[in-house]
Design a protein around this motif. Structure first.
Motif, PDB file in Angstrom:
ATOM      1  N   MET A   1      41.701 -31.881   5.010  1.00 46.05           N
ATOM      2  CA  MET A   1      40.471 -31.460   4.363  1.00 46.05           C
ATOM      3  C   MET A   1      39.303 -32.333   4.821  1.00 46.05           C
ATOM      4  SD  MET A   1      39.747 -30.870   0.295  1.00 46.05           S
ATOM      5  CE  MET A   1      39.183 -32.484  -0.188  1.00 46.05           C
ATOM      6  N   ASP A   2      39.333 -33.631   4.462  1.00 41.62           N
ATOM      7  CA  ASP A   2      38.253 -34.540   4.844  1.00 41.62           C
ATOM      8  C   ASP A   2      38.274 -34.778   6.349  1.00 41.62           C
ATOM      9  OD1 ASP A   2      37.330 -35.006   2.183  1.00 41.62           O
ATOM     10  OD2 ASP A   2      39.057 -36.304   1.867  1.00 41.62           O
ATOM     11  N   GLY A   3      37.107 -34.671   6.961  1.00 43.39           N
ATOM     12  CA  GLY A   3      36.998 -34.874   8.392  1.00 43.39           C
ATOM     13  C   GLY A   3      37.243 -33.624   9.209  1.00 43.39           C
ATOM     14  N   VAL A   4      37.768 -32.583   8.567  1.00 39.03           N
ATOM     15  CA  VAL A   4      38.036 -31.320   9.252  1.00 39.03           C
ATOM     16  C   VAL A   4      37.150 -30.218   8.692  1.00 39.03           C
ATOM     17  CG1 VAL A   4      39.779 -29.570   9.776  1.00 39.03           C
ATOM     18  CG2 VAL A   4      40.408 -31.996   9.750  1.00 39.03           C
ATOM     19  N   LEU A   5      37.192 -30.029   7.370  1.00 42.13           N
ATOM     20  CA  LEU A   5      36.370 -29.016   6.711  1.00 42.13           C
ATOM     21  C   LEU A   5      35.102 -29.611   6.116  1.00 42.13           C
ATOM     22  CD1 LEU A   5      39.134 -26.957   4.861  1.00 42.13           C
ATOM     23  CD2 LEU A   5      38.074 -26.489   7.087  1.00 42.13           C
ATOM     24  N   VAL A   6      35.209 -30.826   5.592  1.00 48.31           N
ATOM     25  CA  VAL A   6      34.052 -31.512   5.008  1.00 48.31           C
ATOM     26  C   VAL A   6      33.988 -32.927   5.553  1.00 48.31           C
ATOM     27  CG1 VAL A   6      33.998 -30.165   2.867  1.00 48.31           C
ATOM     28  CG2 VAL A   6      35.418 -32.205   2.991  1.00 48.31           C
ATOM     29  N   HIS A   7      32.784 -33.471   5.572  1.00 47.09           N
ATOM     30  CA  HIS A   7      32.579 -34.847   6.021  1.00 47.09           C
ATOM     31  C   HIS A   7      31.544 -35.484   5.106  1.00 47.09           C
ATOM     32  CE1 HIS A   7      32.653 -38.233   8.745  1.00 47.09           C
ATOM     33  NE2 HIS A   7      31.337 -38.221   8.819  1.00 47.09           N
ATOM     34  N   GLU A   8      31.994 -36.526   4.355  1.00 45.39           N
ATOM     35  CA  GLU A   8      31.135 -37.197   3.383  1.00 45.39           C
ATOM     36  C   GLU A   8      30.512 -36.190   2.402  1.00 45.39           C
ATOM     37  OE1 GLU A   8      28.372 -39.544   5.598  1.00 45.39           O
ATOM     38  OE2 GLU A   8      29.891 -40.994   6.229  1.00 45.39           O
ATOM     39  N   GLY A   9      31.336 -35.252   1.964  1.00 42.23           N
ATOM     40  CA  GLY A   9      30.915 -34.293   0.943  1.00 42.23           C
ATOM     41  C   GLY A   9      30.155 -33.091   1.459  1.00 42.23           C
ATOM     42  N   ARG A  10      29.833 -33.081   2.748  1.00 39.07           N
ATOM     43  CA  ARG A  10      29.092 -31.960   3.330  1.00 39.07           C
ATOM     44  C   ARG A  10      30.009 -31.135   4.229  1.00 39.07           C
ATOM     45  NH1 ARG A  10      25.618 -36.313   3.840  1.00 39.07           N
ATOM     46  NH2 ARG A  10      26.196 -36.577   6.038  1.00 39.07           N
ATOM     47  N   PRO A  11      29.825 -29.817   4.258  1.00 36.13           N
ATOM     48  CA  PRO A  11      30.697 -28.985   5.089  1.00 36.13           C
ATOM     49  C   PRO A  11      30.464 -29.243   6.574  1.00 36.13           C
ATOM     50  CG  PRO A  11      28.881 -27.672   4.221  1.00 36.13           C
ATOM     51  CD  PRO A  11      28.808 -29.013   3.533  1.00 36.13           C
ATOM     52  N   VAL A  12      31.537 -29.258   7.329  1.00 40.19           N
ATOM     53  CA  VAL A  12      31.424 -29.334   8.786  1.00 40.19           C
ATOM     54  C   VAL A  12      30.847 -28.007   9.274  1.00 40.19           C
ATOM     55  CG1 VAL A  12      32.758 -29.421  10.933  1.00 40.19           C
ATOM     56  CG2 VAL A  12      33.303 -30.991   9.048  1.00 40.19           C
ATOM     57  N   PRO A  13      29.837 -28.017  10.137  1.00 38.14           N
ATOM     58  CA  PRO A  13      29.264 -26.757  10.628  1.00 38.14           C
ATOM     59  C   PRO A  13      30.340 -25.823  11.189  1.00 38.14           C
ATOM     60  CG  PRO A  13      27.887 -28.588  11.288  1.00 38.14           C
ATOM     61  CD  PRO A  13      29.113 -29.193  10.678  1.00 38.14           C
ATOM     62  N   GLY A  14      30.350 -24.600  10.684  1.00 41.06           N
ATOM     63  CA  GLY A  14      31.331 -23.617  11.134  1.00 41.06           C
ATOM     64  C   GLY A  14      32.582 -23.554  10.284  1.00 41.06           C
ATOM     65  N   ALA A  15      32.773 -24.540   9.386  1.00 41.47           N
ATOM     66  CA  ALA A  15      33.984 -24.556   8.563  1.00 41.47           C
ATOM     67  C   ALA A  15      34.054 -23.343   7.641  1.00 41.47           C
ATOM     68  CB  ALA A  15      34.046 -25.849   7.747  1.00 41.47           C
ATOM     69  N   ASP A  16      32.905 -22.901   7.124  1.00 38.10           N
ATOM     70  CA  ASP A  16      32.904 -21.745   6.231  1.00 38.10           C
ATOM     71  C   ASP A  16      33.345 -20.477   6.962  1.00 38.10           C
ATOM     72  OD1 ASP A  16      30.608 -21.867   7.806  1.00 38.10           O
ATOM     73  OD2 ASP A  16      29.308 -20.960   6.277  1.00 38.10           O
ATOM     74  N   VAL A  17      32.888 -20.310   8.194  1.00 36.88           N
ATOM     75  CA  VAL A  17      33.283 -19.146   8.985  1.00 36.88           C
ATOM     76  C   VAL A  17      34.764 -19.245   9.367  1.00 36.88           C
ATOM     77  CG1 VAL A  17      32.827 -17.826  11.095  1.00 36.88           C
ATOM     78  CG2 VAL A  17      30.939 -18.953   9.884  1.00 36.88           C
ATOM     79  N   PHE A  18      35.215 -20.458   9.689  1.00 36.00           N
ATOM     80  CA  PHE A  18      36.613 -20.670  10.038  1.00 36.00           C
ATOM     81  C   PHE A  18      37.529 -20.256   8.886  1.00 36.00           C
ATOM     82  CE2 PHE A  18      40.361 -23.430   9.851  1.00 36.00           C
ATOM     83  CZ  PHE A  18      40.963 -23.120  11.062  1.00 36.00           C
ATOM     84  N   ILE A  19      37.228 -20.733   7.664  1.00 32.32           N
ATOM     85  CA  ILE A  19      38.050 -20.403   6.496  1.00 32.32           C
ATOM     86  C   ILE A  19      37.988 -18.904   6.204  1.00 32.32           C
ATOM     87  CG2 ILE A  19      38.200 -20.666   3.985  1.00 32.32           C
ATOM     88  CD1 ILE A  19      39.445 -22.980   5.445  1.00 32.32           C
ATOM     89  N   LYS A  20      36.813 -18.313   6.311  1.00 32.67           N
ATOM     90  CA  LYS A  20      36.655 -16.881   6.067  1.00 32.67           C
ATOM     91  C   LYS A  20      37.493 -16.071   7.055  1.00 32.67           C
ATOM     92  CE  LYS A  20      33.019 -13.384   5.338  1.00 32.67           C
ATOM     93  NZ  LYS A  20      33.407 -12.378   6.347  1.00 32.67           N
ATOM     94  N   ARG A  21      37.415 -16.426   8.329  1.00 34.72           N
ATOM     95  CA  ARG A  21      38.171 -15.717   9.356  1.00 34.72           C
ATOM     96  C   ARG A  21      39.684 -15.903   9.143  1.00 34.72           C
ATOM     97  NH1 ARG A  21      36.839 -14.662  14.781  1.00 34.72           N
ATOM     98  NH2 ARG A  21      34.675 -14.516  14.011  1.00 34.72           N
ATOM     99  N   LEU A  22      40.071 -17.106   8.761  1.00 35.22           N
ATOM    100  CA  LEU A  22      41.489 -17.387   8.507  1.00 35.22           C
ATOM    101  C   LEU A  22      42.008 -16.552   7.348  1.00 35.22           C
ATOM    102  CD1 LEU A  22      43.714 -19.259   9.624  1.00 35.22           C
ATOM    103  CD2 LEU A  22      43.041 -20.941   7.911  1.00 35.22           C
TER     104      LEU A  22
END
Length: 246
Positions: free
Chosen positions: A1-22
């Motif tokens: 989760m941390d460092g992959v989807l979010v970093h210091e509480g903020r979403p990693v750019p593109g993580a929302d699209v990645f999860i949606k597509r998954l």
């Protein structure tokens, strides 16, 4: 989760699209974390606050892996627990009794309020024969003010006092990966692990027989990869680079 989807509480750019597509692909997945503080529902809400739609049942924590391990080892047992709701809830749900009266185990997890009184009690229970389990070996955790002592550091304190080393259930123990595999009834040969750390994510994924993908949005940087005697199957800048592979 941390460092992959979010970093210091903020979403990693593109993580929302990645999860949606998954999610749309119908592929089974689990979001893993070594942090045992929060329940699945807590983490789902925290991810939603970062714009990531991850159902609670799709999250797998070191607390859940620890509870499953103890249920396999000694069903209906008892434990003295140092930790938060994520760990105590997981143990209650497998039928464990939480007590400081001659418990089968001392279970150490993450908390932001480690108590000297609790640590002292844990030491005395271990001296009296309780088995020592810890959710994860991470020595420090992040905060807005800087590093905080984490489970691994407190475990080292208890080990120094008792001479008893804990069994760590979370990463890099490959059992963490295997328990998540079992949770989605998946097979290692058709499963990929995406992580940001060579020393926990990649090594545990490799030892569990998974295809390992290292993203460079967290702890390990590209120039550090060759320092390790093992390599990930694939290295990408972030999960955004994996969207089309789904």
């Amino acid at each position: 989760m941390d460092g992959v989807l979010v970093h210091e509480g903020r979403p990693v750019p593109g993580a929302d699209v990645f999860i949606k597509r998954l999610s749309e692909s119908g592929k089974k997945f689990r979001v893993l974390t070594n942090n045992s503080i929060y329940t699945q529902r807590d983490l789902s809400v925290r991810l939603a606050g970062a714009g990531l739609d991850v159902p609670a049942e799709s999250i797998w924590t070191s607390a859940l892996a620890t509870a499953q391990f103890l249920d396999d080892q000694r069903p209906g047992g008892s434990a003295y627990v140092i930790g938060e709701a994520g760990l105590t809830t997981a143990l209650h749900e497998v039928g464990y009794v939480l007590t400081d009266l001659d418990p089968d185990y001392v279970v150490l997890g993450e908390t932001r309020t480690y108590s000297f009184t609790q640590i002292t009690r844990a030491i005395r229970l271990i001296e009296n024969g309780a088995r020592f389990i810890a959710t994860n070996p991470d020595p420090i955790g992040p905060s807005t003010e800087g590093s905080l002592p984490a489970c691994g550091a407190v475990a080292a304190l208890i080990t120094k006092a008792t001479g008893v080393a804990p069994y760590f259930v979370g990463k890099p123990n490959p059992r963490m990966m295997r328990s998540a595999l079992n949770d989605i009834e998946a097979h290692s040969e058709t499963t990929a692990m995406i992580g940001d750390r060579m020393d926990t994510d990649v090594v545990s994924g490799m030892e569990a027989g998974l295809y390992t993908i290292l993203v460079l949005t967290g702890v390990t940087q590209r120039d550090q990869i060759d320092r390790y005697p093992y390599r990930p199957s694939l290295v990408v800048d972030s999960v955004a680079d994996l969207i089309d592979l789904i």
